[in-house]
Design a protein around this motif. Sequence first.
Motif, PDB file in Angstrom:
ATOM      1  N   UNK A  60       0.781  -1.156   0.089  1.00 44.35           N
ATOM      2  CA  UNK A  60       0.063  -0.141  -0.120  1.00 44.35           C
ATOM      3  C   UNK A  60       0.762   1.162   0.143  1.00 44.35           C
ATOM      4  N   UNK A  61       1.075   1.871  -1.120  1.00 43.98           N
ATOM      5  CA  UNK A  61       1.859   2.774  -1.186  1.00 43.98           C
ATOM      6  C   UNK A  61       1.078   4.386  -1.399  1.00 43.98           C
ATOM      7  N   UNK A  62       1.930   5.536  -1.427  1.00 41.97           N
ATOM      8  CA  UNK A  62       1.532   6.931  -1.711  1.00 41.97           C
ATOM      9  C   UNK A  62       2.460   7.819  -2.186  1.00 41.97           C
ATOM     10  N   UNK A  63       1.860   8.696  -3.134  1.00 44.98           N
ATOM     11  CA  UNK A  63       2.730   9.602  -3.655  1.00 44.98           C
ATOM     12  C   UNK A  63       2.222  11.076  -3.576  1.00 44.98           C
ATOM     13  N   UNK A  64       3.278  12.139  -3.422  1.00 47.24           N
ATOM     14  CA  UNK A  64       2.770  13.513  -3.333  1.00 47.24           C
ATOM     15  C   UNK A  64       2.005  13.900  -4.585  1.00 47.24           C
ATOM     16  N   UNK A  65       0.645  14.636  -4.185  1.00 47.70           N
ATOM     17  CA  UNK A  65      -0.152  15.177  -5.249  1.00 47.70           C
ATOM     18  C   UNK A  65      -0.170  16.864  -5.044  1.00 47.70           C
ATOM     19  N   UNK A  66      -0.808  17.654  -5.760  1.00 52.06           N
ATOM     20  CA  UNK A  66      -0.923  18.907  -5.646  1.00 52.06           C
ATOM     21  C   UNK A  66      -1.739  19.023  -4.675  1.00 52.06           C
ATOM     22  N   UNK A  67      -1.262  20.239  -3.720  1.00 48.39           N
ATOM     23  CA  UNK A  67      -1.919  20.486  -2.447  1.00 48.39           C
ATOM     24  C   UNK A  67      -3.164  21.412  -2.598  1.00 48.39           C
ATOM     25  N   UNK A  68      -3.505  21.991  -3.781  1.00 45.97           N
ATOM     26  CA  UNK A  68      -4.446  22.919  -4.091  1.00 45.97           C
ATOM     27  C   UNK A  68      -5.178  22.585  -5.399  1.00 45.97           C
ATOM     28  N   UNK A  69      -6.612  22.722  -5.494  1.00 45.18           N
ATOM     29  CA  UNK A  69      -7.248  22.831  -6.634  1.00 45.18           C
ATOM     30  C   UNK A  69      -6.745  23.706  -7.556  1.00 45.18           C
ATOM     31  N   UNK A  70      -7.001  23.392  -8.911  1.00 44.67           N
ATOM     32  CA  UNK A  70      -6.731  24.440 -10.039  1.00 44.67           C
ATOM     33  C   UNK A  70      -7.547  25.551  -9.582  1.00 44.67           C
ATOM     34  N   UNK A  71      -6.787  26.718 -10.125  1.00 44.16           N
ATOM     35  CA  UNK A  71      -7.568  28.147  -9.913  1.00 44.16           C
ATOM     36  C   UNK A  71      -8.986  28.059 -10.780  1.00 44.16           C
ATOM     37  N   UNK A  72      -8.868  27.498 -11.840  1.00 45.27           N
ATOM     38  CA  UNK A  72     -10.057  28.076 -12.980  1.00 45.27           C
ATOM     39  C   UNK A  72     -11.334  27.146 -12.255  1.00 45.27           C
ATOM     40  N   UNK A  73     -10.927  26.035 -11.400  1.00 40.43           N
ATOM     41  CA  UNK A  73     -12.219  25.291 -10.856  1.00 40.43           C
ATOM     42  C   UNK A  73     -12.894  26.122  -9.657  1.00 40.43           C
ATOM     43  N   UNK A  74     -11.876  26.450  -8.712  1.00 39.71           N
ATOM     44  CA  UNK A  74     -12.071  27.081  -7.719  1.00 39.71           C
ATOM     45  C   UNK A  74     -13.156  28.535  -8.070  1.00 39.71           C
ATOM     46  N   UNK A 117     -14.556  20.805  -0.049  1.00 39.21           N
ATOM     47  CA  UNK A 117     -13.706  20.081   0.655  1.00 39.21           C
ATOM     48  C   UNK A 117     -12.028  20.236   0.321  1.00 39.21           C
ATOM     49  N   UNK A 118     -11.491  20.150   1.425  1.00 34.63           N
ATOM     50  CA  UNK A 118      -9.877  20.387   1.002  1.00 34.63           C
ATOM     51  C   UNK A 118      -9.393  19.160   0.235  1.00 34.63           C
ATOM     52  N   UNK A 119      -8.515  19.548  -0.408  1.00 32.55           N
ATOM     53  CA  UNK A 119      -7.902  18.640  -1.538  1.00 32.55           C
ATOM     54  C   UNK A 119      -6.847  17.672  -0.799  1.00 32.55           C
ATOM     55  N   UNK A 120      -6.820  16.177  -1.130  1.00 29.46           N
ATOM     56  CA  UNK A 120      -6.145  15.444  -0.525  1.00 29.46           C
ATOM     57  C   UNK A 120      -4.562  15.913  -1.151  1.00 29.46           C
ATOM     58  N   UNK A 121      -3.588  15.915  -0.309  1.00 29.39           N
ATOM     59  CA  UNK A 121      -2.127  16.305  -0.910  1.00 29.39           C
ATOM     60  C   UNK A 121      -1.456  14.760  -1.398  1.00 29.39           C
ATOM     61  N   UNK A 122      -2.102  13.768  -1.148  1.00 27.09           N
ATOM     62  CA  UNK A 122      -1.339  12.352  -1.449  1.00 27.09           C
ATOM     63  C   UNK A 122      -2.273  11.699  -2.507  1.00 27.09           C
ATOM     64  N   UNK A 180      -4.379  13.308  10.729  1.00 21.42           N
ATOM     65  CA  UNK A 180      -3.702  14.332  10.690  1.00 21.42           C
ATOM     66  C   UNK A 180      -4.140  15.272  11.731  1.00 21.42           C
ATOM     67  N   UNK A 181      -5.421  15.451  11.965  1.00 21.63           N
ATOM     68  CA  UNK A 181      -6.010  16.238  13.218  1.00 21.63           C
ATOM     69  C   UNK A 181      -5.575  15.795  14.578  1.00 21.63           C
ATOM     70  N   UNK A 182      -5.567  14.387  14.632  1.00 22.11           N
ATOM     71  CA  UNK A 182      -5.084  13.889  16.002  1.00 22.11           C
ATOM     72  C   UNK A 182      -3.537  13.869  16.076  1.00 22.11           C
ATOM     73  N   UNK A 183      -3.039  13.456  15.058  1.00 21.71           N
ATOM     74  CA  UNK A 183      -1.300  13.333  15.273  1.00 21.71           C
ATOM     75  C   UNK A 183      -0.547  14.584  14.863  1.00 21.71           C
ATOM     76  N   UNK A 184      -1.098  15.412  14.184  1.00 22.57           N
ATOM     77  CA  UNK A 184      -0.628  16.833  13.762  1.00 22.57           C
ATOM     78  C   UNK A 184       0.907  16.608  12.986  1.00 22.57           C
ATOM     79  N   UNK A 185       0.775  15.529  12.409  1.00 17.61           N
ATOM     80  CA  UNK A 185       2.245  15.152  11.738  1.00 17.61           C
ATOM     81  C   UNK A 185       1.874  14.239  10.314  1.00 17.61           C
ATOM     82  N   UNK A 186       2.376  14.634   9.452  1.00 17.46           N
ATOM     83  CA  UNK A 186       1.859  14.089   7.929  1.00 17.46           C
ATOM     84  C   UNK A 186       2.531  12.770   8.030  1.00 17.46           C
TER      85      UNK A 186
END
Length: 274
Positions: free
Chosen positions: A136-150, A176-181, A212-218
């Motif tokens: 089970x793996x993960x990779x970084x993704x954009x942290x914000x949605x594209x400006x045109x959609x917002x 809803x917040x964008x998942x960064x992974x 994240x809310x509980x552990x405060x660490x990514x």
Amino acid sequence: MEFITKNILILVKTYPSLSKKYKELVCTAGMDEDGNWYRLYPIPFRMLTEDKRYEKYRWINVKLLKNSEDCRVESYKVIDYKNIKLLEKIDSNDWGRKSKVVLKQQESLDLDELITRSKEQNISLAVFKPTKILDFIWEKDDREYSKDKLDAIKAEKNQLNLFTDDVENMEDFTVIPKLPYKFSYVFEDIKGKKSTLMIEDWEVGAAYWNFLKHYKNEETTLNKIREKFFDDFVKKKNLYFFLGTTKQYHGWAKNPFIIIGVFPLPLAVQNSLF
């Protein structure tokens, strides 16, 4: 085309994504009493009133119309979101009742065979049983949605005209917040074919923000997600995937499927079924 009325057991809710056309989408899918799949799309789920927001493993009664704009055989449009009826919810620990629906029909074991059926028959939803789950793996993704959609959502909200025929609480809607992974499973099928498929289940996104809310660490958060979705689901349960194709890649991509949900069946229940 005539509509049909169906009782659907909700099995899939993907993490919300932004769309230029529909603004925010949650891909929802489920089965009827006979184990037949239905994709209910598009639905502005978080903009529905509270009494229409269905959970996973909740039976709902809906009027459906075959989606003429989507060649996938399981794709239907919900007629009038306000008339969705919430029925019985299967208890979270009642895996026997869940299994009677989910495993009503034979699960897929061969990924290439499933892909072929998808291209030749427009099958786009399936219960899939991996032979071996490797990681089970993960990779970084954009942290914000594209400006045109917002910007498009902001403009619609300011005009209060987004889904105005169906939604009563647009003025309270927040993106809803964008998942960064991006999260994925690495697995083998019955023929030993190794694949890596992204998982878009809402539960993964909810787990990320809760940890994240509980552990405060990514880093700790990511390890906790792995503990749940690999150490628990893979090592201690018999894990099935709910696979679905995306409309964009259906019919032509080498592999159009992603994991849109998981079914972590406890071993004791699995053994009692067979």
